[in-house]
Design a protein around this motif. Structure first.
Motif, mmCIF file in Angstrom:
data_model
loop_
_atom_site.group_PDB
_atom_site.id
_atom_site.type_symbol
_atom_site.label_atom_id
_atom_site.label_comp_id
_atom_site.label_asym_id
_atom_site.label_seq_id
_atom_site.Cartn_x
_atom_site.Cartn_y
_atom_site.Cartn_z
ATOM 1 N N MET A 1 58.117 -29.062 58.485
ATOM 2 C CA MET A 1 56.649 -30.242 57.709
ATOM 3 C C MET A 1 55.798 -29.591 57.411
ATOM 4 N N TYR B 1 59.321 9.193 56.581
ATOM 5 C CA TYR B 1 59.919 10.399 54.651
ATOM 6 C C TYR B 1 58.095 11.693 55.303
ATOM 7 N N PHE C 1 58.749 14.515 56.866
ATOM 8 C CA PHE C 1 59.877 15.106 56.466
ATOM 9 C C PHE C 1 60.341 15.712 55.669
ATOM 10 N N LEU D 1 60.686 19.811 55.090
ATOM 11 C CA LEU D 1 62.270 19.836 54.153
ATOM 12 C C LEU D 1 61.689 20.721 53.490
ATOM 13 N N TRP E 1 60.745 24.069 55.787
ATOM 14 C CA TRP E 1 62.064 24.335 55.997
ATOM 15 C C TRP E 1 63.351 25.915 55.056
ATOM 16 N N TYR E 2 63.395 24.860 53.774
ATOM 17 C CA TYR E 2 64.160 24.995 53.270
ATOM 18 C C TYR E 2 63.597 26.446 52.268
ATOM 19 N N ASN F 1 62.157 28.147 53.738
ATOM 20 C CA ASN F 1 61.801 29.443 54.587
ATOM 21 C C ASN F 1 60.951 30.233 54.083
ATOM 22 N N MET G 1 62.069 -4.055 63.130
ATOM 23 C CA MET G 1 63.032 -4.586 61.621
ATOM 24 C C MET G 1 63.469 -5.876 61.828
ATOM 25 N N ARG H 1 63.228 -9.849 61.719
ATOM 26 C CA ARG H 1 61.936 -10.371 61.760
ATOM 27 C C ARG H 1 61.816 -11.991 63.087
ATOM 28 N N GLU I 1 52.393 -18.170 53.624
ATOM 29 C CA GLU I 1 53.846 -18.644 54.552
ATOM 30 C C GLU I 1 54.591 -17.165 53.914
ATOM 31 N N HIS J 1 58.612 -15.812 53.150
ATOM 32 C CA HIS J 1 59.824 -16.150 53.162
ATOM 33 C C HIS J 1 60.258 -14.932 53.827
ATOM 34 N N LEU K 1 61.099 -32.412 50.523
ATOM 35 C CA LEU K 1 61.691 -32.364 51.738
ATOM 36 C C LEU K 1 62.029 -33.189 52.301
ATOM 37 N N ASN L 1 64.890 -33.714 55.367
ATOM 38 C CA ASN L 1 65.066 -34.133 56.655
ATOM 39 C C ASN L 1 65.873 -35.316 56.847
ATOM 40 N N HIS M 1 58.402 -23.999 49.558
ATOM 41 C CA HIS M 1 58.566 -23.792 51.470
ATOM 42 C C HIS M 1 58.578 -24.710 52.702
ATOM 43 N N GLY M 2 59.378 -24.306 53.256
ATOM 44 C CA GLY M 2 60.051 -25.487 54.474
ATOM 45 C C GLY M 2 61.286 -25.890 53.856
ATOM 46 N N ARG N 1 69.611 -18.790 59.209
ATOM 47 C CA ARG N 1 69.318 -17.372 58.477
ATOM 48 C C ARG N 1 71.321 -16.581 57.899
ATOM 49 N N SER O 1 71.456 30.171 49.843
ATOM 50 C CA SER O 1 69.904 29.745 50.584
ATOM 51 C C SER O 1 69.934 30.128 52.176
ATOM 52 N N LYS P 1 71.118 29.450 54.853
ATOM 53 C CA LYS P 1 71.587 27.993 55.692
ATOM 54 C C LYS P 1 72.495 28.027 56.094
ATOM 55 N N PRO Q 1 68.756 19.304 58.072
ATOM 56 C CA PRO Q 1 67.394 18.968 57.385
ATOM 57 C C PRO Q 1 67.755 18.891 56.161
ATOM 58 N N ALA Q 2 69.230 19.618 55.877
ATOM 59 C CA ALA Q 2 69.263 19.749 53.782
ATOM 60 C C ALA Q 2 70.403 18.722 53.469
#
Lengths: 437, 494
Positions: free
Chosen positions: A1, A287, A290, A294, A297-298, A300, A338, A340, A435, A437, B27, B31, B50-51, B60, B109, B111, B117-118
């Motif tokens: 509650m 991100y 990389f 990338l 690297w590409y 070159n 990742m 929760r 809070e 969600h 709520l 309950n 909330h809740g 969940r 290119s 490669k 990577p590509a």
């Protein structure tokens, strides 16, 4: 509650309660011994010492810069949820002007000799090794241009470098001081106009902050290899800064709550959101890392690839560190953070933030130390590569403990008996009732 | 509340809907209902409360795990798709034999065909797309959507759920549900109003207008394809419609063209100074896959001698043949066949076919040196109309001698020519040349010589050998027979 909590502080202890008087001298002494010991153990080899010192200085600096960003973006977005953790970030940001003292071991040798950390400061500096032919071709292509070294010296010279660093610290110090002072004033008066003032200040401050982070990251770390350039590098630096700052703020909250301080104000909901932000910045770091890789690297192009080639080669060791970074700084925290459940469990979160800080340290080590190899270790030993041994590890550990000790000392000095949570912020109620969600 | 409606045949009770005026009482009711043992119920509110999830006892969602599974599948899919379409092999990426999956093999290119990577950006996008779909449609499936109607919308009181009222519905499917008991419960928990929610079973029939409307709609949908199809076979004198002019008229020069004057002034400016519109390759560059560093395969020369005459393949025909003759070391030729070439029935058949196209016109089908070109040229030479060095019989001792003339040298002869024989490097691919060598060796093994061939051969030798030593016999005089030879080539090839 769920019941609405009143917008006031209920924790019995909201400051360090004098503990800083005991802790500060210890931290400072440990710090001084650690740093001094490293210098002595490396037999007063300034190059070797400077590089490991730079790793640790950058570690401390990035965390404080990240905290300053956290404060500024909070005001810029009128964030309500993080009012109860914002003070800790404000306090860490306030360490920035004092950190200038820790910057002196890098700046002074640079100013008063033609030696020191940065290759471009040396008298006979010229582009070396793998890139010589590239430069020769570049110069040949346009014979009117002076040699690349001369062109780069317009920016990379000791005077301009020192001026820039004074400017950076002025920007950071000014911002941090303004935010902390205004926030502390609000603790006393509860004046809501102060929040508006901080919000109005945050927008231009953010622009100055962005510019200073871009140029300081290039000066501090990218210019170690003066030939190499990457426009993505400042973003990479920034991503690591914010990630480590979020981890540091969370770690501090967890520590303070374990010692019975601000127990009511920082709730599991705040940890959850900090965890989400950290998860986001883990991905952002990956991100950006990389993206930087990338494109190089590409395309070159030799004048860019050599920086990575040196770090990716599995035969001389740095490639292993690169893989550790890829797996340890991206994949493992990505999967671990990742869920929760993990973010709402204080013990798991404690493991995660310490792990992330260690990874951030390794990230900086990976940025700095291969440069030492390229610039100096090859000159000493023909087969190059720092010889990793017990002595090296001990010295590097001593330096890390030392700089962290000095940093802790500075932090306790800044905190003093200031409250560790904002007392009368108008959005305090929102934060206390936050809070997820 | 009228319980009689429950008994009527065209209605089915779905549940009891209770109205509350504020989130706190809702709520509390949630309950209470959960603690009373209700499991099938739902709350409706104008804003997220909330809740409410723990109050209703909602676990969940397992949607994140669906998305995670789909995302991991997308990693495999995204990488696999690129691996397949790029024909990614494992191992040495420079040779086609390495391809496990024969895809399109675009060299991009420089490669490797499969380079992680590509491929990461594409894989990343596939993950994002499939995760979004998994989230969206997973949510639909879990919520049993789409649903064309909901009996709740027939309760007029319920309309204020998007405004300022809060509702809790206990579903009739719940084991615990009992119309009168549940109503009493809801009253006890502070419901402001309680209403029965009924499913109107008469609604299950389609409205009468809907079927014809659907039919008309389907017919209308046929119009565009029919219209397109009717135009498909017709002709039109109007110029084509250019939807994307930027793609139809690109600012580019095609390969191998002269650059026009791009200055648009009298003083001409060309794209490059030599008036080409393309760059010439950098000196010493080698086309991908054309390094030809296997000297046994490409030059018939043993590996230990591969340093000699290294540029033979790059020189012009005349230069190449002279260079080889000058630098020839009798030990340098390989005596068997290179590793990359297998002698078997297939390659022999191929060699026979190629031999009959390219070689038989001079050397004859049996290799006796009595090809049609040869016969005609000798006839012309006898009349003084041409100068001709007779083609050699392949059964001639100088040719069959495997010490003086090993397979590597025969291969070299085909490649670079010898004496007055021209090079066939540009006409015959490497494997075919070796196939011809194999077939020539097979022909020699048969030892068949055509009747009367001996005479022509010995004459030819007397005439041919001294000339060959000079090796700079002008090519012009042999033009005529060669022209005939190439005609013969064409005829055979067809």
């Amino acid at each position: 509650m769920h019941e609405t909590r009143p917008a006031k502080i209920t924790s019995p202890i909201v400051d360090l309660g004098g503990a800083h008087l005991k802790l500060m001298p210890i931290a400072l002494i440990v710090g001084a011994i650690g740093v001094g010991l490293t210098y002595a153990l490396y037999a007063f080899d300034l190059q070797r010492f400077s590089h490991i010192y730079l790793v640790n200085f950058a570690f401390v600096l990035t965390m404080c810069i990240g905290c300053l960003f956290f404060v500024t973006i909070s005001h810029l977005t009128r964030a309500g949820w993080n009012v109860t953790v914002r003070r800790i970030a404000e306090l860490y940001a306030q360490c920035l002007p004092v950190l200038f003292i820790l910057f002196l071991p890098i700046l002074i040798p640079l100013l008063f000799s033609n030696d020191g950390l940065y290759v471009w400061n040396q008298a006979g500096w010229s582009i070396d090794g793998a890139s010589t032919t590239v430069i020769a071709e570049l110069n040949e292509a346009d014979a009117k241009l002076p040699p690349l070294e001369e062109l780069k010296k317009a920016y990379l010279n000791k005077t301009f470098f020192a001026i820039r660093w004074v400017v950076y610290f002025c920007i950071w110090g000014g911002m941090a001081t303004f935010f902390l002072r205004t926030s502390l004033k609000q603790d006393q008066t509860g004046d809501k106009k102060l929040t508006s003032r901080m919000q109005a200040f945050s927008a231009p401050a953010m622009i100055a902050f962005a510019a200073s982070v871009v140029f300081s990251s290039m000066d501090l770390l990218m210019s170690l290899e003066p030939l190499w350039f990457s426009t993505m590098f400042p973003v990479y630096f920034f991503a690591g800064s914010v990630l480590s700052a979020l981890a540091l703020i969370t770690l501090t909250c967890l520590y303070l709550q374990r010692t019975g301080r601000i127990t009511d104000e920082v709730t599991v909901e705040h940890y959850h959101d900090m965890g989400k932000l950290m998860f986001g910045f883990v991905v952002f770091w990956g991100y950006i890392a990389f993206s930087q890789f990338l494109l190089i690297w590409y395309a070159n192009i030799p004048e860019e690839t050599f920086w990575y080639e040196y770090r990716m080669s599995l035969t001389d060791g740095w490639g292993v560190l690169s893989i550790i970074l890829l797996v340890g700084h991206l994949f493992i925290p990505f999967l671990f953070m990742m869920g929760r459940t993990m973010r709402r469990n204080k013990n798991l979160l404690l493991i995660a933030v310490i792990y992330l800080l260690v990874m951030h340290w390794i990230d900086l080590y990976w940025l700095v130390m291969p440069q030492y190899d390229r610039a100096y270790a090859h000159a000493i030993e023909p087969d190059g590569m720092i010889q990793f041994g017990v002595r090296t590890l001990l010295c590097d550990a001593a330096c890390t403990v030392g700089v962290l000790g000095l940093f802790a000392g500075i932090f306790f000095l800044i905190v003093g008996d200031k409250p560790l949570v904002t007392l009368q912020d108008p959005r305090l109620g929102e934060a206390l009732n936050h809070e997820v969600h | 509340m009228a319980n009689e409606t429950n008994n009527s045949s065209d209605k089915e009770l779905v549940g009891l809907l209770a109205q509350f005026d504020d989130p706190t009482s809702l709520l509390a009711a949630c309950n209470n209902a959960r603690e009373a043992g209700y499991t099938k119920m739902d709350a409706y509110t104008p804003f997220p409360v909330h809740g409410i999830d723990p109050a209703l006892g909602i676990k969940r969602s397992f949607l994140p795990f669906i998305v995670l599974a789909v995302a991991l599948g997308a990693v495999v899919l995204g990488l696999g798709m690129q691996f397949y379409t790029n024909g990614g092999g494992i191992g040495d990426w420079s040779t086609d034999e390495a391809a496990i999956f024969p895809g399109y093999r675009f060299m991009i290119s420089g490669k490797p065909y499969f380079s992680l990577p590509a491929n990461i950006p594409v894989t990343f996008e596939v993950i994002v797309l499939s995760s979004a779909f998994a989230t969206f449609f997973g949510m639909w499936i879990i919520n049993r959507l789409p649903r064309l109607s909901n009996p709740l919308h027939r309760v007029s009181r319920f309309k204020r759920v998007t405004n300022d009222k809060f509702f809790l519905m206990l579903e009739a499917k719940d084991d615990k549900f009992d119309a009168s008991d549940s109503e009493a419960h809801l009253n006890q928990w502070g419901a402001v109003a309680i209403e029965e929610v009924n499913q109107d079973l008469t609604d299950t029939k389609l409205p009468s207008w809907m079927a014809p409307a659907a039919l008309i709609g389907a017919l209308l949908l046929l119009i565009p394809p029919v219209a397109i199809f009717s135009v498909y076979g017709s002709t039109n004198r109007k110029p084509r419609l250019h939807v994307v002019p930027d793609m139809d008229w690109q600012h580019k020069f095609k390969t191998q063209v002269l650059s026009p004057n791009i200055a648009e002034k009298d003083d001409p400016v060309y794209l490059f100074e030599n008036r080409r519109a393309m760059r010439q390759p950098v000196e010493g560059s080698v086309r991908f896959g054309s390094l030809e560093d296997d000297s046994e395969m490409f030059r018939g020369i043993k590996k230990e001698f591969s340093g000699q005459a290294a540029t033979v393949g790059l020189k012009s025909n005349v230069l190449a043949s002279t260079a080889v003759q000058e630098e020839e070391n009798p030990d340098q030729w390989i005596t068997g066949f290179p590793e990359g070439f297998k002698v078997n029935e297939d390659t022999l058949a191929r060699g026979k076919q190629r031999f009959e196209i390219y070689c038989s016109v001079c050397h004859g089908y049996a290799g006796n040196g009595d090809g049609l070109v040869n016969q005609r040229a000798i006839a012309l030479a006898a009349n003084g109309k041409a100068s001709w060095t007779a083609a050699k019989s392949l059964h001639d001792p100088t040719v069959t001698d495997s010490v003086k003339n090993p397979t590597g040298r025969i291969y070299d002869t085909i490649t670079n020519g010898r004496n007055t024989m021209g090079p066939y490097r540009d006409q015959i691919p490497v494997e075919d040349r070796w196939a011809i060598v194999a077939y020539v060796k097979a022909l020699q093994a048969t030892g068949i010589t055509a009747p009367g061939a001996e005479a022509t051969e010995s004459e030819a030798e007397e005439a041919g050998e001294p000339e060959a030593d000079e090796s700079a016999e002008p090519a012009a005089e042999t033009t005529e027979p060669e022209a005939e030879a190439s005609e013969a080539d064409d005829a055979d090839t067809e």
